[in-house]
Write a protein that holds these residues in place. Structure first.
Motif, mmCIF file in Angstrom:
data_model
loop_
_atom_site.group_PDB
_atom_site.id
_atom_site.type_symbol
_atom_site.label_atom_id
_atom_site.label_comp_id
_atom_site.label_asym_id
_atom_site.label_seq_id
_atom_site.Cartn_x
_atom_site.Cartn_y
_atom_site.Cartn_z
ATOM 1 N N UNK A 117 0.835 -1.191 0.000
ATOM 2 C CA UNK A 117 0.000 0.000 0.000
ATOM 3 C C UNK A 117 0.872 1.243 0.000
ATOM 4 N N UNK A 118 0.610 2.150 -0.878
ATOM 5 C CA UNK A 118 1.206 3.465 -0.720
ATOM 6 C C UNK A 118 0.209 4.504 -1.204
ATOM 7 N N UNK A 119 0.446 5.720 -0.804
ATOM 8 C CA UNK A 119 -0.545 6.766 -1.077
ATOM 9 C C UNK A 119 -0.690 7.025 -2.567
ATOM 10 N N UNK A 120 0.380 6.779 -3.312
ATOM 11 C CA UNK A 120 0.319 7.015 -4.738
ATOM 12 C C UNK A 120 -0.687 6.080 -5.409
ATOM 13 N N UNK A 121 -0.629 4.824 -4.981
ATOM 14 C CA UNK A 121 -1.572 3.836 -5.502
ATOM 15 C C UNK A 121 -2.996 4.247 -5.171
ATOM 16 N N UNK A 122 -3.159 4.690 -3.943
ATOM 17 C CA UNK A 122 -4.485 5.050 -3.471
ATOM 18 C C UNK A 122 -5.046 6.213 -4.276
ATOM 19 N N UNK A 123 -4.154 7.142 -4.637
ATOM 20 C CA UNK A 123 -4.578 8.330 -5.366
ATOM 21 C C UNK A 123 -5.092 7.993 -6.754
ATOM 22 N N UNK A 124 -4.688 6.837 -7.263
ATOM 23 C CA UNK A 124 -5.145 6.442 -8.594
ATOM 24 C C UNK A 124 -6.601 5.982 -8.594
ATOM 25 N N UNK A 125 -7.218 5.991 -7.437
ATOM 26 C CA UNK A 125 -8.613 5.604 -7.322
ATOM 27 C C UNK A 125 -8.882 4.248 -7.962
ATOM 28 N N UNK A 126 -8.116 3.327 -7.526
ATOM 29 C CA UNK A 126 -8.270 1.943 -7.942
ATOM 30 C C UNK A 126 -9.714 1.487 -7.708
ATOM 31 N N UNK A 127 -10.214 0.629 -8.569
ATOM 32 C CA UNK A 127 -11.596 0.187 -8.435
ATOM 33 C C UNK A 127 -11.829 -0.469 -7.080
ATOM 34 N N UNK A 128 -12.750 0.068 -6.356
ATOM 35 C CA UNK A 128 -13.112 -0.469 -5.048
ATOM 36 C C UNK A 128 -14.499 -1.087 -5.190
ATOM 37 N N UNK A 129 -14.640 -2.280 -4.676
ATOM 38 C CA UNK A 129 -15.912 -2.982 -4.839
ATOM 39 C C UNK A 129 -16.976 -2.446 -3.890
ATOM 40 N N UNK A 130 -18.155 -2.180 -4.436
ATOM 41 C CA UNK A 130 -19.281 -1.726 -3.617
ATOM 42 C C UNK A 130 -19.753 -2.885 -2.736
ATOM 43 N N UNK A 131 -19.811 -2.661 -1.398
ATOM 44 C CA UNK A 131 -20.229 -3.756 -0.520
ATOM 45 C C UNK A 131 -21.733 -4.037 -0.613
ATOM 46 N N UNK A 132 -22.463 -3.150 -1.298
ATOM 47 C CA UNK A 132 -23.918 -3.332 -1.376
ATOM 48 C C UNK A 132 -24.320 -4.148 -2.609
#
Ligand SMILES: [Zn+2]
Length: 168
Positions: A117-132
């Motif tokens: 994990x690093x902040x740069x990766x996070x900033x790329x707004x990687x696809x996050x799965x909707x829990x709903x």
């Protein structure tokens, strides 16, 4: 008292993350080690080593306190909770059961494919799965969700906002 480490670990399942009450400290993987010792007075003591999930997380003080209270209540005469800051906690330490619980609670678990994990990766707004609705068509609303440890996302499909347990 003849208590094994394993017994203590299952006891610690009762200590929940105050921010995400469905997760125990065991689910989070923050309990790194346990040492049983005898005090100079011949009483039983225990030292629990934990690694904070997030350095600025006020939840950690609450967690330390709860571990102490639980073990004192269990019968230990002396309980020490020691923070280990290195190596830093990563979401990889979270148990699979913990990730499932997060999802059931409506929080997207840490991205399963991400190993570092690093902040740069996070900033790329990687696809996050909707829990709903389990869709990946989601967008970042705010880097800070209901607490500093979470980010706020919204699903473009079902429009539901949800917290994402941040990688750090
Ligand atoms: Zn959705």
């Amino acid at each position: 008292m003849d208590t094994g480490k394993q017994q203590i670990l299952s006891l610690l399942q009762q200590v929940a993350d105050p921010e995400v009450p469905v997760l125990s400290v065991i689910d989070l993987g923050i309990v790194r080690d346990i040492k049983l010792f005898t005090t100079p007075l011949g009483e039983e003591g225990i030292e629990v080593f934990i690694t904070p999930t997030y350095s600025g997380c006020p939840a950690m003080d609450v967690i330390s306190m709860e571990i102490k209270m639980l073990l004192l209540e269990y019968g230990f005469k002396k309980v020490i909770v020691t923070n280990i800051l290195s190596p830093a906690w990563t979401t990889d330490w979270m148990s699979e059961a913990g990730k499932e619980k997060l999802k059931a609670f409506g929080i997207a678990p840490p991205h399963p494919m991400r190993s570092v994990c690093d902040t740069e990766l996070f900033a790329k707004e990687e696809a996050i799965q909707c829990p709903h609705c389990q869709g990946y068509n989601t967008r970042l609303i705010s880097q800070f969700g209901s607490t500093a440890c979470k980010a706020l996302y919204q699903c473009n499909d079902c429009q539901e906002p949800f917290d994402y347990f941040k990688c750090h």
